[in-house]
Every structure is written in C-alpha cells, then in structure tokens.
Design a protein around this motif. Structure first.
Motif, PDB file in Angstrom:
ATOM      1  N   SER A  57     -20.948 128.794  13.641  1.00  0.00           N
ATOM      2  CA  SER A  57     -19.783 128.505  12.629  1.00  0.00           C
ATOM      3  C   SER A  57     -20.170 129.399  11.345  1.00  0.00           C
ATOM      4  O   SER A  57     -21.389 129.906  11.232  1.00  0.00           O
ATOM      5  CB  SER A  57     -19.884 127.059  12.249  1.00  0.00           C
ATOM      6  OG  SER A  57     -20.903 126.504  11.700  1.00  0.00           O
ATOM      7  N   ALA A  58     -19.238 129.385  10.359  1.00  0.00           N
ATOM      8  CA  ALA A  58     -19.531 129.940   9.039  1.00  0.00           C
ATOM      9  C   ALA A  58     -20.787 129.419   8.367  1.00  0.00           C
ATOM     10  O   ALA A  58     -21.497 129.785   7.700  1.00  0.00           O
ATOM     11  CB  ALA A  58     -18.425 130.040   8.212  1.00  0.00           C
ATOM     12  N   ARG A  59     -20.639 127.865   8.535  1.00  0.00           N
ATOM     13  CA  ARG A  59     -21.755 127.340   7.908  1.00  0.00           C
ATOM     14  C   ARG A  59     -23.142 127.645   8.659  1.00  0.00           C
ATOM     15  O   ARG A  59     -24.071 127.711   7.989  1.00  0.00           O
ATOM     16  CB  ARG A  59     -21.708 125.719   8.112  1.00  0.00           C
ATOM     17  CG  ARG A  59     -22.649 124.921   7.506  1.00  0.00           C
ATOM     18  CD  ARG A  59     -22.649 123.222   7.924  1.00  0.00           C
ATOM     19  NE  ARG A  59     -21.308 122.740   7.199  1.00  0.00           N
ATOM     20  CZ  ARG A  59     -20.594 122.349   7.658  1.00  0.00           C
ATOM     21  NH1 ARG A  59     -20.221 122.310   9.349  1.00  0.00           N
ATOM     22  NH2 ARG A  59     -19.488 121.694   6.915  1.00  0.00           N
ATOM     23  N   VAL A 105     -23.225 135.520  16.164  1.00  0.00           N
ATOM     24  CA  VAL A 105     -21.934 134.941  15.894  1.00  0.00           C
ATOM     25  C   VAL A 105     -21.489 134.975  17.488  1.00  0.00           C
ATOM     26  O   VAL A 105     -20.771 133.942  17.838  1.00  0.00           O
ATOM     27  CB  VAL A 105     -21.371 135.305  14.966  1.00  0.00           C
ATOM     28  CG1 VAL A 105     -19.837 134.759  14.891  1.00  0.00           C
ATOM     29  CG2 VAL A 105     -22.221 135.132  13.705  1.00  0.00           C
ATOM     30  N   CYS A 154     -23.745 130.405   9.886  1.00  0.00           N
ATOM     31  CA  CYS A 154     -24.130 131.699   9.540  1.00  0.00           C
ATOM     32  C   CYS A 154     -24.974 131.535   8.294  1.00  0.00           C
ATOM     33  O   CYS A 154     -25.895 132.136   7.815  1.00  0.00           O
ATOM     34  CB  CYS A 154     -22.958 132.442   9.332  1.00  0.00           C
ATOM     35  SG  CYS A 154     -22.275 132.995  11.023  1.00  0.00           S
ATOM     36  N   ALA A 155     -24.476 130.681   7.091  1.00  0.00           N
ATOM     37  CA  ALA A 155     -25.255 130.658   5.939  1.00  0.00           C
ATOM     38  C   ALA A 155     -26.260 130.111   5.916  1.00  0.00           C
ATOM     39  O   ALA A 155     -27.239 130.584   5.277  1.00  0.00           O
ATOM     40  CB  ALA A 155     -24.001 129.841   4.847  1.00  0.00           C
ATOM     41  N   GLU A 215     -23.763 139.690  13.782  1.00  0.00           N
ATOM     42  CA  GLU A 215     -22.480 139.926  14.609  1.00  0.00           C
ATOM     43  C   GLU A 215     -22.503 139.401  16.029  1.00  0.00           C
ATOM     44  O   GLU A 215     -21.939 138.755  16.453  1.00  0.00           O
ATOM     45  CB  GLU A 215     -21.726 141.092  14.385  1.00  0.00           C
ATOM     46  CG  GLU A 215     -20.451 141.128  15.123  1.00  0.00           C
ATOM     47  CD  GLU A 215     -19.685 142.281  15.083  1.00  0.00           C
ATOM     48  OE1 GLU A 215     -18.757 142.759  15.328  1.00  0.00           O
ATOM     49  OE2 GLU A 215     -20.191 143.567  14.361  1.00  0.00           O
TER      50      GLU A 215
END
Length: 507
Positions: free
Chosen positions: A467-469, A461, A471-472, A458
């Motif tokens: 981005s969500a990508r 981020v 993070c993955a 967290e």
C-alpha cells in the motif's frame, strides 16, 4: 469577606487555572455551599478540610460559607483543592492575612490529621504557575521533587496545614526547595543485555534498525524462540531521554498518578507490557474523567504486546490512530482531550494456535482454516502500521551450547546513538525526532531514490501489493539503514533490506 486563591485542574496533560473564591459571612444561618461544577471528590473536600483544621487547633466561627470554583463551566475533579480551600477558609475567617495569597499556586490533599498528601498532575500545574508569573507553588512534600523540575519557580512543601498557615502568616519561615543541580538525563541502567541472547542474529539486526529509526516491530515465531527475551532487551539499546522528552513523559505519569512520591523526572524510557486481557480504555485511555492509557504511558518508549492475536480485536483497532499520528484523541460530549502517544510498538505472536506452523522440529496440529482465523485476529490495516516484520525461529542446540556471549547491548547501542545523532542533525530541533516520524514533503526530500531504487520499489509494489502507507514505511526504514552506514543517499541495497524486513511468510 471574599478571598481568592489560585489552583488548577488538568485536561489531557496540560493544566488550566482554577480560581477559588471563598465567601465567609457571619450573618444568617451557618451553612456550606460549593459551586463550580465540582465532582464528588471535590465536594467531599468540605468534610476533610474541616476535620483537618480542627486537628490543627484552628477554630472557625459559625458562618455561611460559599465556595466558587472558577471558571464554572469546567468540571473539577480530584482532591487537590483541599489545601487552597483550607487556606481560603482560614483567610476569610481572619485566621491568617488574606493579602498576598494570590501570589502562590496551591494544590494538595489533606488527611483528617492535617497532613498534606501528594496528588496527581503537579508538574503541569507548576508549569502553569511559572507561565502566569506566580511567586511560588505550595504542594505536599511527596510532590516537591516533581514541581522542582520547573526552573524559575519557588517550590514550598509544608508537611501539614498548620505549617502552611504559619508560613503564609509570616510566623514561620519555609525555605523553597533547591533547584535540581543537573537536569540532564544520565544513560539508563538496565539489568538485561543482548549478550545473553544466543543466536537470533537476524532478529537482533532487525531490532537494531528499529531502535535506530524508532520503527514498529512484529516478532513472529514458535513458543520458546526468544521473542519476549528480545523485546525486553530493546530498551537497552535505545538512546537516553533528553530533557524535553523526559519532561513530556513525566507530565503523562504525573497526570496518570503513576509518578512515585519524591521522584522528579522520569529518567528511563518507558517499557509497558500490558496483559492481553486489557480493556480498550486501559490501552488507549479514556474514562468518565479521561486518563492516559498504556499507549500514552509508553510515550517516547516501548509498548510491548505479547501474544498479539489474543488481545481483543477492538482494542487493537483502537491503536491504529495513535500509531499513525502519535497522539490519542478522546472525545466526550462536553469536552475532548489529547494525550501524547509517540511510542514504538513491539508485538509478538505465534504463527498459529499451536505455535509450530513452519517449525521443522515440531509438527503443526492446526488445520488451515484454524490458522487463517488465528491470523485474521490481527487486521491488515493494523499490520500495515508495523514497519519491521521479522521471523524468530527456534534456536538450534548448537547455538544454545556455545559459551561465547553474543554482541553486547553497549556495542549495539553505540551504532544506534550514531544513527540517531545523524537524524537529529538532519532534522534539527523543530523537525522529527527520528526517521519513523518522517512524513509529507520531508519524506520526499530525505528519502529520494535513484533510478535503480525506483525500479526496485516498483517491482516490490507490484509483486507484494504494498500500500501507499507500506511504501512510505519502507522508505523510512531504508533511510534508517543508510544512516546506520553513515551514507547520505539511499541506494538499492538499503531499499532491498528494508523490503525484506517488510515481507514475512505467515503460511
């Protein structure tokens, strides 16, 4: 008399059946007609075939010949229909028996002297022949090793049309090629070694993590810092191709016509390094009759893009979908094809046009707006698809003068193999081949974080605007780092290293 023979065409990296129907009528005016949506090279087969038959002392009586390539709605291309057309003409005219010809699949180009020349796409055709229960396949000698990879299928390799006709007529025996004794792929042999790289320990660590998980890499540094040297040695620490991977790669090279004559399986992971002047089509594939591009030729290997900002922006943007999905979709008005493209992207670039921004030993001569324009040549979405961002600084002379060699590729490769073995055991034969392919529910299951990990993620981020990508991709890298240490759970230290590999100050 109508004679039917089996051959095939290639769409994408798979073959589809094509039936040649040869109608030979000795009444009326002589003529030759070919139907079935044949392109130029196929229509020209008539002249090559008749010249080859004359050279082999076959005399065809005058007749009206009609050749149909079924199914008629599929476009036929290439010179592989020469051999079945010649055999069909001989059978329809009574030169050889027509019975039993449909037991075989045939493909090959004919020279004017009647010799058989190799063609592309034989491996997919051999797989199709076995699938349809053919007794064997007849191909040129240059394609024999390629077709023999397919077990359970007899492969015959006549040198010319006369020998092929004698075999089919039962006048001359022709032994099938022996099956390869061992289809297991041995470890690749390379002439490069990471021991030759002086210094750059952080970059070596980043490339080892990338190799262990199949992650994309960006190397950023001044000229002469060793970016290309590092990238060229990455294949030396990658695991060898297993049989299924080798078969996938060989199919692509077969379809592209880049498989050397008399070679069976591709046994080493591809390493492709196209020049930055490459076109969009050459990079991702396409054309009037779609062929694989460099990203597909790098399947299960490495695509190295040196001087990344110098590539056309449209070419780089066309890589976004293959890097995300591992395949290339090429759509045309009449049809669409899919090429595999599951490769590791390794890119290298300078921090600015002059190359020395941030280098303590050289003064940068670029204005801030020039640096901004240079870095903007690579878009944010493209960079977002690259997992590992690592700085490669200039090597100090103290590192260059040391005589002690660095850690060898063999030692690094052992750790990579151990991490890949953990992943293969975890995901099984039907799951992802490496952590970089984790997605969806599997990502949630195998990259679960504890409370400290969630807090760290967290904070990353919020501070780094991931981005969500992104993070993955950080989670996949953390999973790889944990695998390299032989740990089942991802802890905060793994996640912190993964985040640090994602963040790079470009000024």
């Amino acid at each position: 008399m109508v004679v039917r023979l089996n051959s095939g065409g290639v769409e994408g990296v798979d073959a589809y059946p094509v039936e040649l129907e040869v109608d030979f009528v000795r009444q009326g005016l002589p003529g030759f007609t070919m139907v079935g949506l044949a392109e130029t090279a196929v229509r020209e087969a008539k002249d090559r075939v008749f010249a080859a038959l004359r050279a082999a002392n076959f005399k065809l009586p005058p007749a009206r010949v009609t050749v149909n390539l079924a199914p008629a709605w599929r476009r036929k291309s290439g010179a592989s229909y020469d051999l079945p057309l010649a055999v069909g003409l001989l059978a329809a005219s009574g030169g050889i028996p027509a019975e039993g010809l449909q037991r075989f699949f045939m493909a090959g180009e004919l020279s004017l002297s009647g010799e058989l020349r190799p063609v592309s796409g034989i491996l997919p055709l051999a797989l199709l022949a076995r699938q349809r229960g053919a007794a064997g396949i007849i191909v040129p000698p240059g394609n024999g090793a390629e077709a023999a990879v397919v077990r359970g299928l007899s492969v015959y390799t006549p040198h010319n049309i006369a020998q092929c006709a004698a075999f089919l007529a039962g006048a001359e025996p022709l032994d099938p090629l022996p099956e390869p004794e061992n289809t297991e792929v041995p470890p690749p042999v390379h002439g490069l070694d990471f021991a030759e790289v002086k210094g750059q320990e952080a970059a070596k660590r980043a490339l080892e993590i990338a190799a262990a998980g199949g992650h994309n890499v960006l190397l950023l540094g001044p000229p002469g810092s060793g970016k290309t040297m590092l990238a060229q040695r990455l294949p030396t620490i990658l695991p060898p191709l297993d049989f299924e991977e080798s078969l996938e790669v060989t199919k692509i090279y077969s379809v592209a016509g880049k498989l050397p004559d008399h070679q069976g399986l591709v046994r080493q992971r591809p390493f492709r390094a196209p020049h930055h002047t490459i076109s969009d089509v050459a990079l991702v594939g396409g054309g009037a009759y779609p062929r694989p591009g460099e990203v597909s030729l790098s399947h299960r290997g490495v695509l190295f893009l040196d001087e990344l900002p110098e590539f056309q922006k449209s070419a780089l943007e066309s890589l976004r979908q293959p890097l995300e999905g591992g395949v290339v979709h090429i759509a045309r008005s009449a049809h669409s094809v899919i090429f595999p493209a599951a490769c590791m992207l390794v890119a290298a670039m300078n921090p600015c046009p002059c190359g020395y921004h941030g280098d303590p030993t050289h003064e940068c001569s670029c204005r801030p707006d020039q640096r901004a324009r240079y870095q903007a040549r690579v878009s944010g979405p493209m960079l977002d698809r690259i997992d590992v961002h690592v700085e490669v600084p200039a090597v100090p002379y103290a590192d260059l003068r040391q005589s002690r060699a660095g850690e060898s590729s063999a030692a690094m490769r052992e750790r990579v193999l151990a991490a890949r073995a953990v992943q293969r055991q975890r995901y099984g034969d039907d799951g992802p081949r490496c952590n970089a392919e984790l997605s969806g529910a599997l990502l949630d299951v195998h990259c679960e974080l504890d409370a400290a990990g969630h807090d760290l993620m967290e904070a990353a981020v919020n501070r780094l605007a991931l981005s969500a990508r992104a993070c993955a991709r950080v989670l996949r890298m953390a999973r790889t780092i944990a695998d390299m240490e032989g740990l089942e759970r991802i802890d905060a230290a793994h996640l912190a290293e993964a985040v640090s590999l994602r963040v790079l100050d470009r000024g």
